[in-house]
Design a protein around this motif. Structure first.
Motif, PDB file in Angstrom:
ATOM      1  N   ASN A  36      10.577 -75.525  68.718  1.00 52.29           N
ATOM      2  CA  ASN A  36       9.470 -75.678  69.649  1.00 52.29           C
ATOM      3  C   ASN A  36       9.729 -74.942  70.948  1.00 52.29           C
ATOM      4  N   GLY A  37      11.001 -74.840  71.339  1.00 55.39           N
ATOM      5  CA  GLY A  37      11.327 -74.100  72.549  1.00 55.39           C
ATOM      6  C   GLY A  37      10.865 -72.657  72.452  1.00 55.39           C
ATOM      7  N   GLU A  38      11.017 -72.070  71.272  1.00 55.53           N
ATOM      8  CA  GLU A  38      10.560 -70.699  71.063  1.00 55.53           C
ATOM      9  C   GLU A  38       9.046 -70.598  71.208  1.00 55.53           C
ATOM     10  N   ARG A  39       8.317 -71.601  70.666  1.00 52.75           N
ATOM     11  CA  ARG A  39       6.854 -71.606  70.802  1.00 52.75           C
ATOM     12  C   ARG A  39       6.448 -71.749  72.261  1.00 52.75           C
ATOM     13  N   LEU A  40       7.143 -72.624  72.993  1.00 50.42           N
ATOM     14  CA  LEU A  40       6.802 -72.816  74.403  1.00 50.42           C
ATOM     15  C   LEU A  40       7.070 -71.548  75.206  1.00 50.42           C
ATOM     16  N   ARG A  41       8.201 -70.880  74.932  1.00 51.12           N
ATOM     17  CA  ARG A  41       8.495 -69.617  75.641  1.00 51.12           C
ATOM     18  C   ARG A  41       7.428 -68.586  75.344  1.00 51.12           C
ATOM     19  N   ALA A  42       6.976 -68.522  74.100  1.00 54.10           N
ATOM     20  CA  ALA A  42       5.945 -67.555  73.721  1.00 54.10           C
ATOM     21  C   ALA A  42       4.641 -67.827  74.461  1.00 54.10           C
ATOM     22  N   GLN A  43       4.412 -69.094  74.834  1.00 53.07           N
ATOM     23  CA  GLN A  43       3.206 -69.445  75.578  1.00 53.07           C
ATOM     24  C   GLN A  43       3.410 -69.343  77.086  1.00 53.07           C
ATOM     25  N   GLY A  44       4.579 -68.854  77.505  1.00 57.07           N
ATOM     26  CA  GLY A  44       4.845 -68.694  78.924  1.00 57.07           C
ATOM     27  C   GLY A  44       5.212 -69.989  79.620  1.00 57.07           C
ATOM     28  N   LEU A  45       5.616 -71.010  78.871  1.00 57.49           N
ATOM     29  CA  LEU A  45       5.974 -72.294  79.460  1.00 57.49           C
ATOM     30  C   LEU A  45       7.480 -72.386  79.616  1.00 57.49           C
ATOM     31  N   ASN A  46       7.913 -73.082  80.630  1.00 52.79           N
ATOM     32  CA  ASN A  46       9.335 -73.363  80.767  1.00 52.79           C
ATOM     33  C   ASN A  46       9.510 -74.746  81.350  1.00 52.79           C
ATOM     34  N   SER A  47      10.732 -75.237  81.325  1.00 55.56           N
ATOM     35  CA  SER A  47      10.975 -76.620  81.709  1.00 55.56           C
ATOM     36  C   SER A  47      10.822 -76.853  83.200  1.00 55.56           C
ATOM     37  N   SER A  48      10.675 -75.805  84.007  1.00 57.95           N
ATOM     38  CA  SER A  48      10.598 -76.008  85.446  1.00 57.95           C
ATOM     39  C   SER A  48       9.187 -75.843  85.988  1.00 57.95           C
ATOM     40  N   ASN A  49       8.168 -75.724  85.135  1.00 59.08           N
ATOM     41  CA  ASN A  49       6.826 -75.606  85.685  1.00 59.08           C
ATOM     42  C   ASN A  49       5.903 -76.694  85.161  1.00 59.08           C
ATOM     43  N   ASN A  50       4.797 -76.892  85.867  1.00 60.03           N
ATOM     44  CA  ASN A  50       3.862 -77.969  85.538  1.00 60.03           C
ATOM     45  C   ASN A  50       3.107 -77.727  84.247  1.00 60.03           C
ATOM     46  N   SER A  51       3.071 -76.481  83.763  1.00 61.30           N
ATOM     47  CA  SER A  51       2.326 -76.229  82.531  1.00 61.30           C
ATOM     48  C   SER A  51       2.993 -76.895  81.327  1.00 61.30           C
TER      49      SER A  51
END
Length: 198
Positions: A36-51
């Protein structure tokens, strides 16, 4: 398929590592699962932002859980995971505490409660609807109500792959290590990206 390994630590606590290399449904094996981390990175999400928080909140509102979007896959996979974890975690024989690390909607917290544990469900984004006097919720490491070195087991079910930075994963693993008793166990289930390990 899955593989379970017991990894012993020189510090006394152990890790039970459960790797699932392929998803099997109706006898058909899919390709190895991407984390899932790979999917989140692909969506431009990271653990330090509100998205990231928005992603999980919206997913929970839309699906009623934080798992697979396909309801058939989710129903099969979640039941399989619960059965697998129930088969490796012993029933609490004395008053014992457990942490469900990345608890999401709380299915594994409920399982731990049924096995006799006092449970803290930790999740920075989703508060589970678990109702029990033996259940506590924490949305940050410092709110986990157990003292250092007192937790019998920590369960993390496909949660660590959502932590995207090396520093954040180190902090998470240190928090888990700090909580565990010397003879405690960390039960970790993550998807393996290499199907050769099955």
């Amino acid at each position: 398929s899955s593989r379970t390994e017991q990894l012993d630590s020189t510090k006394g606590w152990s890790i039970t590592l459960i790797l699932r290399a392929e998803f099997v449904y109706n006898g058909i094996c899919s390709q190895p699962i991407r984390g899932n981390g790979e999917r989140l990175r692909a969506q431009g999400l990271n653990s330090s932002n509100n998205s990231t928080a928005s992603f999980w909140s919206e997913r929970y509102k839309a699906l009623g859980h934080t798992g697979w979007a396909d309801p058939i896959v989710y129903a099969f996979d979640q039941a399989e995971r619960l059965q697998l974890i129930k088969g490796v975690i012993p029933r609490a024989t004395l008053p014992a505490s457990a942490v469900d690390f990345g608890c999401g909607t709380g299915d594994f917290s409920a399982l731990l409660l049924s096995l006799g544990y006092q449970v803290c469900g930790y999740d920075p984004f989703i508060r589970p609807a678990v109702r029990s006097p033996m259940f506590f919720y924490a949305n940050s490491y410092d709110r986990i109500p157990f003292e250092a070195g007192t937790v019998s087991c920590v369960v993390s079910i496909t949660a660590l792959d959502h932590i995207l930075s090396r520093n954040d994963i180190r902090i998470a693993l240190r928090a888990i290590r700090r909580l565990l008793r010397r003879d405690g166990t960390f039960y970790l289930l993550e998807y393996a990206l290499d199907s050769d390990i099955t």
